[in-house]
Design an enzyme around this catalytic site. Structure first.
Site, PDB file in Angstrom:
ATOM      1  N   PHE A 111      64.413 -64.344 -60.561  1.00  0.00           N
ATOM      2  CA  PHE A 111      63.207 -63.554 -60.869  1.00  0.00           C
ATOM      3  C   PHE A 111      63.530 -62.129 -61.284  1.00  0.00           C
ATOM      4  O   PHE A 111      62.709 -61.451 -61.906  1.00  0.00           O
ATOM      5  CB  PHE A 111      62.236 -63.563 -59.673  1.00  0.00           C
ATOM      6  CG  PHE A 111      62.555 -62.547 -58.611  1.00  0.00           C
ATOM      7  CD1 PHE A 111      62.037 -61.268 -58.679  1.00  0.00           C
ATOM      8  CD2 PHE A 111      63.385 -62.860 -57.548  1.00  0.00           C
ATOM      9  CE1 PHE A 111      62.331 -60.310 -57.714  1.00  0.00           C
ATOM     10  CE2 PHE A 111      63.686 -61.923 -56.580  1.00  0.00           C
ATOM     11  CZ  PHE A 111      63.164 -60.645 -56.661  1.00  0.00           C
ATOM     12  N   LYS A 112      64.744 -61.671 -60.972  1.00  0.00           N
ATOM     13  CA  LYS A 112      65.088 -60.279 -61.282  1.00  0.00           C
ATOM     14  C   LYS A 112      65.040 -60.001 -62.788  1.00  0.00           C
ATOM     15  O   LYS A 112      64.887 -58.857 -63.202  1.00  0.00           O
ATOM     16  CB  LYS A 112      66.441 -59.934 -60.682  1.00  0.00           C
ATOM     17  CG  LYS A 112      66.362 -59.926 -59.147  1.00  0.00           C
ATOM     18  CD  LYS A 112      67.587 -59.378 -58.483  1.00  0.00           C
ATOM     19  CE  LYS A 112      67.364 -59.109 -57.008  1.00  0.00           C
ATOM     20  NZ  LYS A 112      67.200 -60.332 -56.190  1.00  0.00           N
ATOM     21  N   ASP A 113      65.138 -61.051 -63.604  1.00  0.00           N
ATOM     22  CA  ASP A 113      65.027 -60.863 -65.057  1.00  0.00           C
ATOM     23  C   ASP A 113      63.664 -60.293 -65.469  1.00  0.00           C
ATOM     24  O   ASP A 113      63.574 -59.573 -66.463  1.00  0.00           O
ATOM     25  CB  ASP A 113      65.235 -62.198 -65.784  1.00  0.00           C
ATOM     26  CG  ASP A 113      66.680 -62.681 -65.718  1.00  0.00           C
ATOM     27  OD1 ASP A 113      67.598 -61.848 -65.727  1.00  0.00           O
ATOM     28  OD2 ASP A 113      66.884 -63.917 -65.645  1.00  0.00           O
ATOM     29  N   LEU A 116      64.271 -56.543 -64.879  1.00  0.00           N
ATOM     30  CA  LEU A 116      65.424 -55.880 -65.496  1.00  0.00           C
ATOM     31  C   LEU A 116      65.456 -56.033 -67.013  1.00  0.00           C
ATOM     32  O   LEU A 116      65.971 -55.163 -67.710  1.00  0.00           O
ATOM     33  CB  LEU A 116      66.714 -56.349 -64.832  1.00  0.00           C
ATOM     34  CG  LEU A 116      66.859 -55.693 -63.441  1.00  0.00           C
ATOM     35  CD1 LEU A 116      67.841 -56.450 -62.567  1.00  0.00           C
ATOM     36  CD2 LEU A 116      67.267 -54.228 -63.566  1.00  0.00           C
TER      37      LEU A 116
END
Ligand code: PLP
Length: 469
Positions: A111-113, A116
């Site tokens: 999910f960090k995409d 970021l």
């Protein structure tokens, strides 16, 4: 929009400056001075919008004054254009009224995409306008590093240095970082552990003389822009499940409290959310707070869900700030005391009020594997260990079966083969097409001693697109 520090002393900043700031100068974290609030009619009118258009409507108030609408729209279209699923964040039904929100269709499968990919583009946009360059130094135990590198690889004005503990990240995670090439991308393997890496980043923020005037930017979840991007998918999920006419609950695999804090903000912005479940692994400081009003640091345990292996949750301070009527002095006092090694409790009424929205559960490795196996047997869906913790907590803590329960699916199972294997699920894990040849790709990485001076010397020799600063 102006942003203020949770400790009340640092100057208020606009969006552009908060994007480029790390911690506030008083040690606090930045939060919006006034949270935007949408009416039910307004939210309802967003039903059916493509993800990037919904993102524009939800985030627009946070960037006004810093980014013109047309530019912001274009950035968002590009950001979510790189996701491999056309729904960006599809919902998959597991059980009656129980859903997984799949947040792992971005380039690095976590999910960090969502945050970021946006952060890299926002930084480049703002820096080009100002005619500046920055250096990013980040520490990673896995997911953040690859997502940050993917998010910044096309940035003209950013050099990124990611420190990971040598031989202590999984092969998939390492290769997701070291196989991305660019003269502004620098992978450093430190002969030490994750804490050593993190300590070096902290010390580099404290004394930046080695950067010769170049600004240092934070990419961990203390950066406000990351939280902001994560608010969007709560709206996206709720709108697909009958919101805002109907309320929805969420269970969130939690480490640093960034992702679930975004859900809390979505609710305060007008989205009807019935329940937010803090799902932790054995590193359960947040569960101990939610269940017993004790915020006390304990030792770190390595688990099968390494992206949630934390001792303290940095973004929890943002919730504490609201819990205390946004009294910065009170938070500074609590955090000072905490730093001296003391834990704390909050006043009973404040805690009771918080518990009206939040529930929690700590899930150990054995239960994580059981849940992976159980869900696979029930549905054929293979969960990653972090998401499995969210499912377990959702099933244990759910208040109402009539209200849709959404579990945030934070990573693709292929990133965590050890847990899947331990769960005894005999399904072959395949890398998605864009990563199919990951194990054949050439790697680039520099191994350095566990020595701050050596790392800082490396940064100053390579911090300007591979050339000296
Ligand atoms: C980072 C991460 C988490 C924890 O998110 P926080 O915002 O730190 O609470 C959970 N699951 C996965 C897969 C992650 O990468």
């Amino acid at each position: 929009m102006r942003y203020i520090s949770t400790r009340g002393q640092a100057p208020a900043l606009n969006f552009e400056d908060v994007l480029l700031a790390g911690l506030a100068t008083d040690g606090g974290l930045y939060v919006p001075e006034n949270l935007p609030r949408f009416t039910q009619e307004e939210i309802a009118s967003w039903s059916g919008l493509p993800y990037h258009e919904l993102a524009f409507r939800v985030m627009r108030p946070f960037v006004t004054g810093s980014i013109p609408d047309a530019d912001f729209k274009k950035i968002l279209e590009e950001t979510y254009g790189v996701f491999s699923h056309s729904a960006i964040a599809p919902l998959r039904q597991l059980n009656g009224n129980e859903w997984v929100l799949e947040l792992f269709h971005g380039p690095t499968l976590a999910f960090k995409d969502f945050a970021l990919q946006l952060l890299g583009r926002l930084l480049d946009y703002v820096l080009a306008k100002r005619g500046e360059r920055v250096v990013i130094i980040g520490a990673t135990s896995g997911d953040t590093g690859s997502a940050a590198i993917e998010g910044c690889k096309h940035c003209e004005n950013v050099d990124i240095f990611i420190l990971h503990p040598h031989k202590r990240v999984s092969e998939v995670q390492r290769r997701q970082m070291t196989t991305i090439f660019g003269d502004n991308i620098h992978n450093i393997a430190i002969e030490g552990n994750f804490d050593d890496c993190q300590e070096m980043v902290k010390n580099s923020f404290a004394d930046q003389s080695f950067l010769k005037g170049t600004r240092l930017v934070a990419v961990n979840s203390i950066n406000w822009a990351r939280i902001m991007a994560q608010i969007v998918y709560y709206f996206h999920a709720a709108l697909q499940l009958g919101g805002p006419a109907r309320s929805v609950s969420f269970s969130v695999p939690t480490g640093n409290f960034g992702d679930i804090f975004a859900g809390y903000l979505a609710r305060n912005m007008g989205l009807p959310i019935n329940q937010l479940i803090v799902a932790t692994n054995r590193n359960d400081i947040l569960h101990r707070f939610m269940s017993g009003n004790q915020y006390v640091k304990e030792t770190l345990h390595a688990t099968l869900s390494p992206s949630m292996d934390i001792m303290v949750s940095s973004n929890f301070e943002r919730l504490l700030f609201d819990m205390h009527g946004r009294n910065g002095a009170a938070i500074a006092g609590l955090m000072d005391n905490f730093k001296q090694g003391g834990g704390f409790s909050v006043e009973q009424e404040r805690w009771t009020e918080t518990r009206k929205l939040f529930d929690s559960l700590a899930v150990d490795d054995a239960q994580t594997c059981e849940t992976i196996a159980e869900v696979y047997a029930q549905t054929g869906e293979l969960l990653d260990p972090h998401t499995a913790i969210g499912v377990k907590a959702a099933r244990e803590c759910r208040r109402s079966l009539d209200i849709p329960m959404v579990i945030l699916g934070t990573a693709h199972p292929v990133k965590f083969p050890e847990a899947v294997e331990k769960a005894g699920v005999g399904k072959a894990l395949e890398l998605p097409t864009h990563l199919a040849d990951l194990f054949e790709r050439e790697e680039r990485c520099t191994v350095l001693a566990n020595d701050l001076k050596a790392v800082q010397a490396f940064v100053s020799q390579h911090g300007n697109r591979g050339k000296p600063l």
